[in-house]
Design an enzyme around this catalytic site. Structure first.
Site, mmCIF file in Angstrom:
data_model
loop_
_atom_site.group_PDB
_atom_site.id
_atom_site.type_symbol
_atom_site.label_atom_id
_atom_site.label_comp_id
_atom_site.label_asym_id
_atom_site.label_seq_id
_atom_site.Cartn_x
_atom_site.Cartn_y
_atom_site.Cartn_z
ATOM 1 C CG LEU A 116 -1.784 1.406 1.541
ATOM 2 C CD1 LEU A 116 -2.796 1.591 0.517
ATOM 3 C CD2 LEU A 116 -2.209 1.053 2.756
ATOM 4 C CB SER A 117 0.706 4.255 0.350
ATOM 5 O OG SER A 117 1.247 5.620 0.334
#
Length: 340
Positions: A164-165
């Site tokens: 994520l991210s």
């Protein structure tokens, strides 16, 4: 959550913009002594704390051993890379990947970034020294796979990475630098390979103004000469993401489709639907056998959060399609002959 360290005093996680890596005195592999660490002694459905060290530094990781795992059968491995300000436990909670691991018999590794390496616990995707094979954080993360294989029967043709991210951006880097290790990658709210080379470039890339990957960067990424394979990817991105512009999700896909190693013929398909109360557009690009090589989910109205996750974790959207389940479904369609 930001994909890079925040500028003070934006949040309690704000830190100086410089990041440091830890370099041990010599290359080595070290495991944290844990009672019952071996395959025979660890009970099913157990999380084990370990660490791995090489010349680039040390990272702890949590290995989840699913319930009812047959130690005689080589198991797939999924590496999960958390985002900024998160940790391994938080990410495991929010994604619910351990429950899926129990269902499918998959080992799950959760590496943990250190505050010393990055003050906001971000993986350093935006630094050129962490975008190459055999160096920096990519070498540590690939080394964790070998560390797991030393003590567990894993299916080396079915090792996957998702994040994520900042973790998603690092997953992209691993797919580019270690295509012989990873059979598939999942990216949620991430950025394309070598989108930035420094802090200023990182913030520009997050706003949708990523730099162009140079030929030198490409050469450095695969310096060992193990290129020649496109790693299949499933990508999720919310079109209301104000932290990492959604154009980055499309850019990840375009990088793969434009790669000289991508299949010559891919069949594109686009569908619009909804799940968990959220509308989405899904675009797939399948090979001649009908297997999707690229799977892009554009989540309408979604922000910077893991879709369909557990709200007990941070940076989670409880609505929308279940990103974890879809990623694992996609992963298990793919194997990597180079990993055998």
């Amino acid at each position: 959550m930001s994909a890079t360290p925040a500028t003070p005093p934006a949040s309690k996680y704000a830190t100086p913009l410089t990041a440091r890596t830890t370099t041990p005195p010599r290359p080595r592999s070290r495991k944290v002594p844990v009672t019952g660490k071996s395959e025979e002694k660890v009970p099913a459905g157990t999380s084990v704390e370990r660490s791995y060290t090489n010349a680039a530094g040390t990272r702890a990781y949590t290995l989840y051993i699913p319930a009812h795992l047959d130690p005689a059968v080589p198991a797939p491995v999924v590496m999960m890379l958390h985002g900024c300000t998160q940790d391994a436990e938080d990410f495991a909670t929010g994604t619910r990947m351990n429950a899926l691991a129990d269902e499918h018999g998959v080992l799950v590794a959760y590496p943990a970034q250190t505050r010393r390496a990055n003050g906001s616990n971000c993986w350093n995707w935006f630094r050129s020294q962490d975008q190459a094979r055999g160096a920096g954080e990519p070498s540590i993360l690939a080394g964790i796979v070998a560390d797991i294989a030393a003590d567990h029967r894993i299916d080396k043709t079915r090792v996957y990475v998702a994040g994520l991210s900042a973790g998603g951006a690092m997953a992209v880097i691993l797919g580019r630098t270690y295509p012989d290790v990873f059979a598939g990658l999942g990216v949620h709210s991430g950025l394309p390979f070598a989108a930035a080379k420094d802090m200023a470039g990182a913030f520009a890339a997050m706003q949708g103004r990523a730099g162009t990957t140079s030929a030198a960067a490409e050469t450095k990424a695969v310096a060992s000469g193990r290129a020649g394979r496109t790693v299949p990817a499933i990508v999720f991105h919310g079109d209301a993401d104000r932290t990492v512009n959604s154009s980055n999700g499309r850019a990840i896909v375009d990088d793969i489709l434009e790669s000289p190693h991508a299949p010559a013929q891919l069949t594109a398909d686009s569908t619009e639907s909804q799940a968990g109360g959220r509308a989405y557009t899904r675009q797939t690009y399948a090979d001649d056998s009908g297997t999707p090589i690229v799977d892009l989910w554009e989540l309408h109205g979604a922000g910077h959060a893991w879709s369909g996750g557990n709200p007990a974790g941070s940076f989670v959207d409880a609505g929308g399609p279940d990103a974890s389940a879809e990623m694992l479904r996609f992963f298990l369609q793919h194997s990597n002959p180079a990993g055998a």
